[in-house]
Design a protein around this motif. Structure first.
Motif, PDB file in Angstrom:
ATOM      1  N   GLY A  39       0.977  -1.030  -0.246  1.00  0.00           N
ATOM      2  CA  GLY A  39       0.482  -0.164  -0.185  1.00  0.00           C
ATOM      3  C   GLY A  39       0.616   1.463   0.094  1.00  0.00           C
ATOM      4  N   ASP A 151      -4.034  -8.251  -1.547  1.00  0.00           N
ATOM      5  CA  ASP A 151      -4.325  -6.976  -1.977  1.00  0.00           C
ATOM      6  C   ASP A 151      -5.053  -5.927  -1.359  1.00  0.00           C
ATOM      7  N   ALA A 152      -5.907  -6.079  -1.044  1.00  0.00           N
ATOM      8  CA  ALA A 152      -6.801  -5.270   0.042  1.00  0.00           C
ATOM      9  C   ALA A 152      -6.637  -4.658   1.431  1.00  0.00           C
ATOM     10  N   PRO A 155      -3.699  -1.872   2.546  1.00  0.00           N
ATOM     11  CA  PRO A 155      -3.398  -1.166   3.862  1.00  0.00           C
ATOM     12  C   PRO A 155      -3.748  -1.215   5.609  1.00  0.00           C
ATOM     13  N   GLY A 185      -7.708   8.119   2.798  1.00  0.00           N
ATOM     14  CA  GLY A 185      -7.352   6.903   3.068  1.00  0.00           C
ATOM     15  C   GLY A 185      -7.663   5.983   4.687  1.00  0.00           C
ATOM     16  N   SER A 313      -9.419  -2.985   3.091  1.00  0.00           N
ATOM     17  CA  SER A 313      -9.819  -1.292   2.297  1.00  0.00           C
ATOM     18  C   SER A 313     -10.174  -1.203   0.520  1.00  0.00           C
ATOM     19  N   GLU A 314     -10.835   0.248   0.670  1.00  0.00           N
ATOM     20  CA  GLU A 314     -10.777  -0.015  -0.207  1.00  0.00           C
ATOM     21  C   GLU A 314      -9.918   0.781  -1.836  1.00  0.00           C
ATOM     22  N   ILE A 315      -9.672   0.193  -2.154  1.00  0.00           N
ATOM     23  CA  ILE A 315      -7.994   0.151  -3.138  1.00  0.00           C
ATOM     24  C   ILE A 315      -9.037   0.655  -4.867  1.00  0.00           C
ATOM     25  N   GLU A 316      -7.649   0.809  -5.734  1.00  0.00           N
ATOM     26  CA  GLU A 316      -7.257   1.122  -6.733  1.00  0.00           C
ATOM     27  C   GLU A 316      -5.848   0.245  -6.445  1.00  0.00           C
ATOM     28  N   LYS A 317      -5.670  -0.301  -7.865  1.00  0.00           N
ATOM     29  CA  LYS A 317      -4.402  -1.367  -7.651  1.00  0.00           C
ATOM     30  C   LYS A 317      -3.557  -0.517  -9.058  1.00  0.00           C
ATOM     31  N   ARG A 338      -7.384   3.602  -1.208  1.00  0.00           N
ATOM     32  CA  ARG A 338      -5.989   3.770  -0.801  1.00  0.00           C
ATOM     33  C   ARG A 338      -5.394   3.238  -2.239  1.00  0.00           C
ATOM     34  N   VAL A 340      -2.563   0.840  -3.605  1.00  0.00           N
ATOM     35  CA  VAL A 340      -1.698  -0.406  -3.835  1.00  0.00           C
ATOM     36  C   VAL A 340      -1.359  -1.023  -4.794  1.00  0.00           C
TER      37      VAL A 340
END
Length: 348
Positions: A39, A151-152, A155, A185, A313-317, A338, A340
């Motif tokens: 993250g 992945d999520a 963070p 985040g 977490s709510e993420i953008e990879k 967040r 990642v």
């Protein structure tokens, strides 16, 4: 010594670039981890740009690390090859210090930060998670529940524990009214975790642009702080306010939102000193406190809690080649919520 590949900062004014470096040889009590995801924390940006005036280059940032165990030392008992694990903000501490307290370890002397610091030998520089592997002592590695996506989950190792710790310490739960200042985040994790603990969660954000998100994540109420009526309407409402922002705010106005004996907890790090009038706290016996991440013990507790409640977490990879662009977007609050890094992209 094992060779690792990653991205590093070599100067405060330069972008992060590909970097090859040596990891230390594993000891009998070490776990070797293939990093899968890392993250991006605002602390990474502060550090690599030397905004805290403590940077020693080159720096491989990243302290929200999720990966798979690839090897274990002969003395390791908690982990085996193939386990899903995480590493957070520190990778060692002074285990012989008289002041050591496993429940408050993050506040004790002798912590070894995951990057821009020294290992326990005080000679070997630590390098973080924007890389393909890391070697960490067993006691500073945590298990990630099997039901959570890696992945999520990354963070959670900083953003998650940064909010979980004060929520737990100040007893957020049924019957408690809690406000989260900022819906970024950190803030969105506070909404999820506080709601799962049973607290009545309100988001205080500059505008209502993320109101729908906040309510979906568990907030019962959502107010815009750019509306002066918000501070009139909510005066004396909250048992606990957790402030996740580092921007300048009207501290006295926010303190007016607390009930008698209420607590205002700072987890964001504003650049300038906090200006508070004595009569903003004296009449209501209110307090201003700070909170910083959590101990290893509490971080594992947080991960287990997240596993039980399916919280990530709510993420953008992103690919690692996008890291410099991602930094600029973080500064513009242009991410929900967040970034990642997919470390597999290092091979591209």
């Amino acid at each position: 010594m094992p060779i690792a590949r990653g991205y590093a900062a070599t100067d405060a004014s330069k972008p992060l670039t590909p970097f090859t470096f040596e990891r230390r040889d594993p000891n009998p009590d070490d776990v070797v981890i293939d990093i899968k995801f890392a993250g991006i924390c605002h602390s990474d940006i502060h550090t690599v740009r030397n905004e805290w005036k403590n940077a020693v280059y080159p720096i491989v940032p990243g302290h929200e690390i999720a990966g798979i165990v690839s090897a274990v030392g002969s003395d390791v008992t908690k982990f085996k090859v193939g386990d899903r694990v995480g590493v957070g903000c520190f990778v060692d501490s002074c285990i012989g210090c008289a002041e050591r307290d496993l429940d408050r370890e993050q506040y004790m002397p002798g912590l070894a930060g995951t990057y821009n610091d020294f290992e326990a030998d005080r000679k070997t520089r630590t390098q973080g998670g924007y890389s393909d592997s890391i070697v960490v002592r067993e006691g500073y590695v945590m298990s990630i529940p099997d039901n959570l996506p890696l992945d999520a989950s990354a963070p959670l190792l900083c953003a998650g524990i940064t909010l979980y710790s004060p929520l737990r310490h100040w007893n957020a739960g049924p019957g408690k009214k809690v406000a989260i200042v900022g819906m970024g985040g950190l803030g969105h994790m506070g909404v999820k975790l506080g709601a799962a603990m049973g607290a009545d969660i309100t988001v205080l954000s500059q505008s209502l642009s993320k109101k729908e998100d906040g309510q979906k994540l568990g907030a019962k109420e959502y107010y815009a702080t750019n509306d002066p009526e918000t501070f009139t309407k909510l005066a004396g409402t909250f048992d606990l306010i957790i402030c996740t922002v580092s921007a300048e705010i009207d501290w006295n106005a926010y303190l007016g939102l607390l009930k008698v004996d209420g607590s205002f907890v700072v987890v964001g790090a504003p650049e300038n000193p906090i200006p508070v009038h004595a009569f903003s706290i004296i009449p209501g016996r209110k307090s201003i406190s700070g909170s910083m991440i959590g101990s290893i013990k509490e971080t594992q507790e947080m991960l287990d809690f997240c596993g039980k409640h399916n919280i990530v977490s709510e993420i953008e990879k992103i690919n690692i080649q996008q890291v410099n662009e991602a930094y600029e977007r973080v500064l513009k609050s242009d991410v929900r919520y967040r970034f990642v890094i997919d470390i597999a992209s290092l091979a591209a």
